[in-house]
Design a protein around this motif. Structure first.
Motif, short mmCIF file in Angstrom:
data_model
loop_
_atom_site.label_atom_id
_atom_site.label_comp_id
_atom_site.label_asym_id
_atom_site.label_seq_id
_atom_site.Cartn_x
_atom_site.Cartn_y
_atom_site.Cartn_z
N GLN A 200 0.82 -1.22 0.00
CA GLN A 200 0.00 0.00 0.00
C GLN A 200 0.86 1.27 0.00
N LYS A 201 2.15 1.09 -0.06
CA LYS A 201 3.07 2.22 -0.04
C LYS A 201 3.55 2.48 -1.47
N TRP A 202 3.45 3.73 -1.91
CA TRP A 202 3.78 4.09 -3.29
C TRP A 202 4.86 5.16 -3.31
N ILE A 203 5.89 4.93 -4.11
CA ILE A 203 7.01 5.87 -4.22
C ILE A 203 6.85 6.67 -5.51
N LEU A 204 6.72 7.97 -5.40
CA LEU A 204 6.54 8.84 -6.55
C LEU A 204 7.91 9.26 -7.06
N GLU A 205 8.23 8.79 -8.28
CA GLU A 205 9.50 9.13 -8.92
C GLU A 205 9.24 10.16 -10.02
N THR A 206 10.07 11.17 -10.11
CA THR A 206 9.87 12.23 -11.09
C THR A 206 10.20 11.74 -12.50
N GLY A 207 9.26 11.99 -13.43
CA GLY A 207 9.47 11.68 -14.84
C GLY A 207 9.51 12.94 -15.67
N THR A 208 9.09 12.84 -16.91
CA THR A 208 9.09 13.99 -17.82
C THR A 208 7.75 14.70 -17.81
N HIS A 209 6.65 13.92 -17.84
CA HIS A 209 5.30 14.49 -17.91
C HIS A 209 4.50 14.26 -16.64
N GLY A 210 5.08 13.55 -15.68
CA GLY A 210 4.34 13.24 -14.46
C GLY A 210 5.19 12.38 -13.54
N PHE A 211 4.53 11.86 -12.49
CA PHE A 211 5.21 10.96 -11.57
C PHE A 211 5.05 9.51 -12.03
N ARG A 212 6.05 8.69 -11.74
CA ARG A 212 5.96 7.24 -11.89
C ARG A 212 5.68 6.68 -10.50
N PHE A 213 4.57 5.97 -10.34
CA PHE A 213 4.15 5.45 -9.06
C PHE A 213 4.70 4.03 -8.88
N LYS A 214 5.75 3.88 -8.08
CA LYS A 214 6.37 2.57 -7.88
C LYS A 214 5.88 1.94 -6.59
N ASN A 215 5.45 0.69 -6.67
CA ASN A 215 5.01 -0.01 -5.47
C ASN A 215 6.21 -0.40 -4.62
N ALA A 216 6.14 -0.09 -3.32
CA ALA A 216 7.28 -0.31 -2.43
C ALA A 216 7.58 -1.78 -2.21
N GLU A 217 6.57 -2.65 -2.36
CA GLU A 217 6.80 -4.07 -2.13
C GLU A 217 7.37 -4.77 -3.36
N THR A 218 6.84 -4.45 -4.53
CA THR A 218 7.20 -5.22 -5.74
C THR A 218 8.16 -4.48 -6.67
N GLY A 219 8.23 -3.14 -6.57
CA GLY A 219 9.04 -2.36 -7.49
C GLY A 219 8.41 -2.17 -8.85
N THR A 220 7.17 -2.65 -9.04
CA THR A 220 6.45 -2.44 -10.29
C THR A 220 5.68 -1.12 -10.22
N TYR A 221 5.15 -0.70 -11.39
CA TYR A 221 4.60 0.65 -11.50
C TYR A 221 3.10 0.65 -11.80
N LEU A 222 2.43 1.67 -11.26
CA LEU A 222 1.02 1.88 -11.55
C LEU A 222 0.84 2.11 -13.04
N SER A 223 -0.07 1.35 -13.64
CA SER A 223 -0.24 1.41 -15.08
C SER A 223 -1.69 1.09 -15.41
N ILE A 224 -1.97 0.79 -16.67
CA ILE A 224 -3.31 0.41 -17.09
C ILE A 224 -3.23 -0.83 -17.97
N ALA A 225 -4.39 -1.47 -18.17
CA ALA A 225 -4.42 -2.76 -18.85
C ALA A 225 -3.84 -2.68 -20.26
N TYR A 226 -4.21 -1.64 -21.00
CA TYR A 226 -3.67 -1.46 -22.36
C TYR A 226 -3.07 -0.07 -22.40
N ARG A 227 -1.78 0.02 -22.10
CA ARG A 227 -1.12 1.27 -21.79
C ARG A 227 -1.01 2.22 -22.98
N LEU A 228 -1.14 1.73 -24.21
CA LEU A 228 -0.92 2.59 -25.37
C LEU A 228 -2.16 3.36 -25.81
N ALA A 229 -3.33 2.93 -25.33
CA ALA A 229 -4.57 3.60 -25.75
C ALA A 229 -5.56 3.63 -24.60
#
Length: 266
Positions: A200-229
């Protein structure tokens, strides 16, 4: 008084410099196979890893850019620059040819300057590592659209600072959490009872257009099912590949707006 008749340098849809080049359909990167400098080494579509063999330097020519690999110094071209036709696979070559880069929405098409009817194409829409990249007539396919990401981008400035956060829904007050603590792509993200566990802990990393939300337990990132559209009602998941989110003020709370290759969606 004499007139200077020397050719003027090419001006493209993006400025010269170093870029990561990804296919809009697969999300994978242009990659010089094996970091091999030998002429004819295939340039393929491969999972993003940010190695120097995936970094490309755009050097202005006369009718387009010379696209040089940062690892080897060889150029994007063909095993032989004679007899290029539709279906020809691209490869590294010490001799440079020129490519015309034109805007296509928020993405780009990369055309062969010597024959602009042929453009860079992810062969057969393949998404597996090592899939061929070819030139093919323009058919408006997503596999012919490319994302050029500067290797030296400006830095996003948000209304909150980067760092570690617990994120709760303004209505339910429950926490943003992983359904299961898994590193697997497309792991569902849920709204769960607050426990303060690492998922439940999220690490906000600075990107170019926004934050990258990294999960503290897994190291994976908040995303969507079909990221391109992204479209409304799409499930939110976690993915090893980062996606950027613009954090905007909404009364006392915040909204997260996803930035994608084709625009933004709340």
């Amino acid at each position: 008084m004499g007139v200077d008749q020397s050719p003027q340098p090419y001006i493209g849809a993006v400025p010269p410099g170093a870029y990561w080049i990804r296919n809009s359909y697969s999300g994978n990167a242009l990659d010089l196979e094996g970091s091999n400098a030998a002429p004819g080494t295939p340039i393929v579509n491969y999972q993003v890893h940010r190695g120097l063999n995936q970094k490309w330097i755009l050097e202005p020519g006369i009718r387009g850019y010379k696209i040089k690999n940062a690892k080897t110094g060889t150029f994007m071209g063909f095993a032989s620059h004679d007899g290029i036709s539709k279906g020809s696979s691209i490869s590294g070559n010490p001799a440079a040819i020129e490519w015309d880069i034109v805007s296509e929405g928020s993405n780009y098409k990369i055309r062969l300057s010597a024959d602009t009817s042929l453009i860079l194409d992810l062969a057969n829409y393949g998404i597996e590592n090592g899939n061929k990249v070819i030139v093919w007539p323009d058919n408006c396919g997503a596999n012919q659209h490319w994302i050029l990401e500067s290797c030296n981008p400006a830095t996003y400035v948000g209304i909150i600072g980067p760092g570690a956060y617990w994120i709760r829904n303004g209505h339910t007050k429950a926490a943003l959490d992983l359904a299961v603590p898994s590193c697997a792509p497309a792991t569902p993200v849920i709204n769960g009872e607050i426990t303060r566990r690492p998922s439940q802990k999220w690490i906000l990393e600075t990107g170019t257009h926004g934050f990258r939300f990294k999960n503290a337990e897994t190291g994976t990132y908040l995303s969507i099912a079909y990221r391109l559209a992204p479209v409304k009602y799409m499930n939110v998941t976690c993915n090893p590949l980062p996606m950027e989110w613009d954090v905007v003020k909404n009364g006392w709370n915040y909204r997260f707006v996803v930035f994608s290759s084709i625009g933004v969606q709340s």
